[in-house]
Scaffold this motif. Sequence first.
Motif, PDB file in Angstrom:
ATOM      1  N   ASP A  91       0.834  -1.212   0.000  1.00 36.25           N
ATOM      2  CA  ASP A  91       0.000   0.000   0.000  1.00 36.25           C
ATOM      3  C   ASP A  91       0.867   1.260   0.000  1.00 36.25           C
ATOM      4  N   PHE A  92       1.920   1.244   0.801  1.00 31.42           N
ATOM      5  CA  PHE A  92       2.794   2.417   0.864  1.00 31.42           C
ATOM      6  C   PHE A  92       3.580   2.596  -0.436  1.00 31.42           C
ATOM      7  N   LYS A  93       3.939   1.490  -1.079  1.00 32.74           N
ATOM      8  CA  LYS A  93       4.577   1.586  -2.390  1.00 32.74           C
ATOM      9  C   LYS A  93       3.630   2.262  -3.378  1.00 32.74           C
ATOM     10  N   GLU A  94       2.376   1.818  -3.374  1.00 32.35           N
ATOM     11  CA  GLU A  94       1.378   2.390  -4.285  1.00 32.35           C
ATOM     12  C   GLU A  94       1.119   3.858  -3.966  1.00 32.35           C
ATOM     13  N   LEU A  95       1.031   4.172  -2.686  1.00 34.92           N
ATOM     14  CA  LEU A  95       0.786   5.550  -2.270  1.00 34.92           C
ATOM     15  C   LEU A  95       1.913   6.465  -2.713  1.00 34.92           C
ATOM     16  N   TYR A  96       3.152   6.055  -2.449  1.00 39.97           N
ATOM     17  CA  TYR A  96       4.276   6.918  -2.799  1.00 39.97           C
ATOM     18  C   TYR A  96       4.376   7.106  -4.313  1.00 39.97           C
ATOM     19  N   PHE A  97       4.027   6.079  -5.075  1.00 40.73           N
ATOM     20  CA  PHE A  97       4.062   6.198  -6.534  1.00 40.73           C
ATOM     21  C   PHE A  97       3.111   7.286  -7.022  1.00 40.73           C
TER      22      PHE A  97
END
Length: 425
Positions: free
Chosen positions: A284-290
């Motif tokens: 989720d954090f990977k997706e958010l930061y992207f």
Amino acid sequence: MSIRNNLKDFFQEMNTLLTSNEFIEQHRANNSAFSRTRKLSFTDIIHFLLTLPQKSLSISLGEFFENMNLPFNKVSKQAFSKARQKIESNALKHLFSLTTDIDRFYNDIKTWRGYRILAIDGTLIQLPNTPENKDYFGSSLNQFGGVAQARSSALYDVLNDLIIDVLFENRGIGEKPQAEKLISSFIQTEGFKKHKNIIIFDRGYSSRKIYRLFEENEGYFVMRSGQKNGVLKVISQAPLGDHIIEYEWEKKVSKVRVVKFPLDTGEIETIATNIFSIDFTEDDFKELYFLRWGIETKYKEIKSTLKIENFTGDKPVCVEQDFYANMLISNICSVIKSETDEIIKEDLVEKNSKANYQTNRRLLIYRVIRKIITLIESSKDWIYIYNDLIYEIQKCRSQIRRNRKYERQMTRNRRKYHKNSKPTL
């Protein structure tokens, strides 16, 4: 109400303001300015600035007068330059602020798992290299004596493509202090109170003060943290995995969540956040930061397509006028794009198309700028004019190619604009 009805109300409000004595008196540089009938009125000057002229001033003024059915030689470029300095830049800033309330235009806003996703980032804007601009905005030093620059930072809604707030200040003011201003201002707005918000930051913004701002005001952040220069060593030195770390600052213990993971390139990524819910995973954090990449593409649009650094005046007040005119046009185009994108999406579903398309941004900006005065002034025929504009824009589409990856280029191209970034204006 639909987007077009909301836009109609917005343009009517703009027209009312630009023709009202109260607005003119509030934003004129002195009490004698625009007190008598002039060849070039307060409203004429604002209208001209909103067309974002890119050609020489003489040619741009000539085209403007021709489109307004006025004599070509109505006023000289020298007279225009003198007249515009009688208008405070806050006039354009006020008009821009009318576009920053997302609930004004949309009944349903785009969210990520119920959260409104925003990003803060900054950039340097190159200015006309005059002694006055160097003194007012600052300059970067080089072997030739320096180049006038200003620092701008924006709070940007990446899913709804809207600039919520922006600062345009002396380049000596750092990105962190500007971020603190944007956060403190946003906390006071109805948009912050009404929606659940997550603000994303790139590395370089790590700050106990910024962490504390979110902690005390119940806001959420996701921030990339540097490996070597993190403001909190406990973050940069944290092991791989998902950890909650406590630290003390100003006699108060606070905590931050650190998510550390390897990228496909082998580089270690460190994310700091105050979202402690276990429902948010590493993916989720990977997706958010992207999602933060949206503010990078917005800056590219502002600098490359709108060509914000091609200012129409040399004085600081003229530079500020041009800056906020660009911000205003950018937001107007974003709102219109949301409607044309929806029309394109419905058309693709009807045709059972396998490819995805969106509005061509360059054509959108081109057409909006050339219709902007008509959209402001027209009342009876507004819907007809707007529908015709929408029809033209949605016919020209750009294909969406998802999940493309390119190796980052570390060399700098000497060209000011990319070969595929042809002039729009």
